[in-house]
Design a protein around this motif. Structure first.
Motif, PDB file in Angstrom:
ATOM      1  N   SER A  55       0.832  -1.211   0.000  1.00 55.68           N
ATOM      2  CA  SER A  55       0.000   0.000   0.000  1.00 55.68           C
ATOM      3  C   SER A  55       0.863   1.256   0.000  1.00 55.68           C
ATOM      4  O   SER A  55       0.514   2.244  -0.651  1.00 55.68           O
ATOM      5  CB  SER A  55      -0.966  -0.002   1.178  1.00 55.68           C
ATOM      6  OG  SER A  55      -0.267   0.080   2.404  1.00 55.68           O
ATOM      7  N   GLN A  56       2.006   1.220   0.685  1.00 57.73           N
ATOM      8  CA  GLN A  56       2.916   2.365   0.658  1.00 57.73           C
ATOM      9  C   GLN A  56       3.484   2.574  -0.739  1.00 57.73           C
ATOM     10  O   GLN A  56       3.601   3.714  -1.209  1.00 57.73           O
ATOM     11  CB  GLN A  56       4.052   2.173   1.661  1.00 57.73           C
ATOM     12  CG  GLN A  56       3.628   2.314   3.097  1.00 57.73           C
ATOM     13  CD  GLN A  56       4.741   1.962   4.076  1.00 57.73           C
ATOM     14  OE1 GLN A  56       5.736   1.337   3.714  1.00 57.73           O
ATOM     15  NE2 GLN A  56       4.560   2.352   5.332  1.00 57.73           N
ATOM     16  N   ALA A  66       0.841   4.159  -2.866  1.00 59.62           N
ATOM     17  CA  ALA A  66       0.686   5.581  -2.544  1.00 59.62           C
ATOM     18  C   ALA A  66       1.815   6.394  -3.182  1.00 59.62           C
ATOM     19  O   ALA A  66       1.579   7.480  -3.721  1.00 59.62           O
ATOM     20  CB  ALA A  66       0.687   5.780  -1.028  1.00 59.62           C
ATOM     21  N   ASN A 107       1.433   9.291  -6.066  1.00 61.54           N
ATOM     22  CA  ASN A 107       2.020  10.612  -5.851  1.00 61.54           C
ATOM     23  C   ASN A 107       2.916  11.011  -7.021  1.00 61.54           C
ATOM     24  O   ASN A 107       2.860  12.145  -7.498  1.00 61.54           O
ATOM     25  CB  ASN A 107       2.811  10.619  -4.540  1.00 61.54           C
ATOM     26  CG  ASN A 107       3.173  12.017  -4.104  1.00 61.54           C
ATOM     27  OD1 ASN A 107       2.572  12.987  -4.531  1.00 61.54           O
ATOM     28  ND2 ASN A 107       4.181  12.122  -3.260  1.00 61.54           N
TER      29      ASN A 107
END
Length: 159
Positions: A77-78, A81, A85
């Motif tokens: 999930s990081q 993200a 971005n």
């Protein structure tokens, strides 16, 4: 971990087979006076020590596996993200450059606009006499200025 589960099943099957043999074959072949306590102790020891130990080891490993899977999902999930971005930053860059280029091309730049702009700003006009400034620097600056204005409009209307 699957190997540990297979070993436990193998041990269970072997222990069941041993107990069957103990009851059927060994007891029948021995006389009633013979003591089978040693064989029974082995069976109890197997149940109490080996089966319980393998079961506990399996449970501990399964818990560790769940924790590792949870950590992997957090890292995934990081990463997602971070990717989104970066995509947003790229879209912003494309917006700035695209808007600036479009507006600059609509101006119908022939170098005359450089002189017109520098007449509005009290700066020396010798910048417009330089061909490098006329053909490269001035269009790039105009692209950035109009791109930033376009980005401002995009943020203003996207909220």
């Amino acid at each position: 971990m699957p190997k540990l589960n297979i070993q436990k099943q193998t041990l269970d099957i072997n222990l069941i087979n041993y107990e069957k043999r103990l009851q059927e074959d060994i007891k029948n072949k021995l006389e009633k006076s013979d003591n089978l306590e040693f064989f029974n102790k082995f069976s109890k020891l197997s149940h109490q020590k080996y089966i319980v130990q393998i079961t506990k080891d399996y449970e501990n490993m399964e818990l560790g596996l769940r924790i590792l899977e949870s950590n992997i999902n957090i890292i995934r999930s990081q990463i997602e993200a971070e990717k989104s971005n970066r995509d947003r930053n790229f879209q912003t860059l494309v917006t700035v450059i695209g808007t600036g280029t479009a507006v600059t091309s609509l101006i119908d730049y022939e170098g005359k606009k450089c002189e017109a702009i520098f007449q509005l700003i009290p700066v020396t006009t010798h910048w417009c006499n330089n061909s490098l400034t006329k053909t490269i620097l001035f269009p790039v600056v105009m692209i950035l200025i109009f791109g930033i204005i376009g980005l401002g409009f995009k943020k203003l209307f996207s909220k």
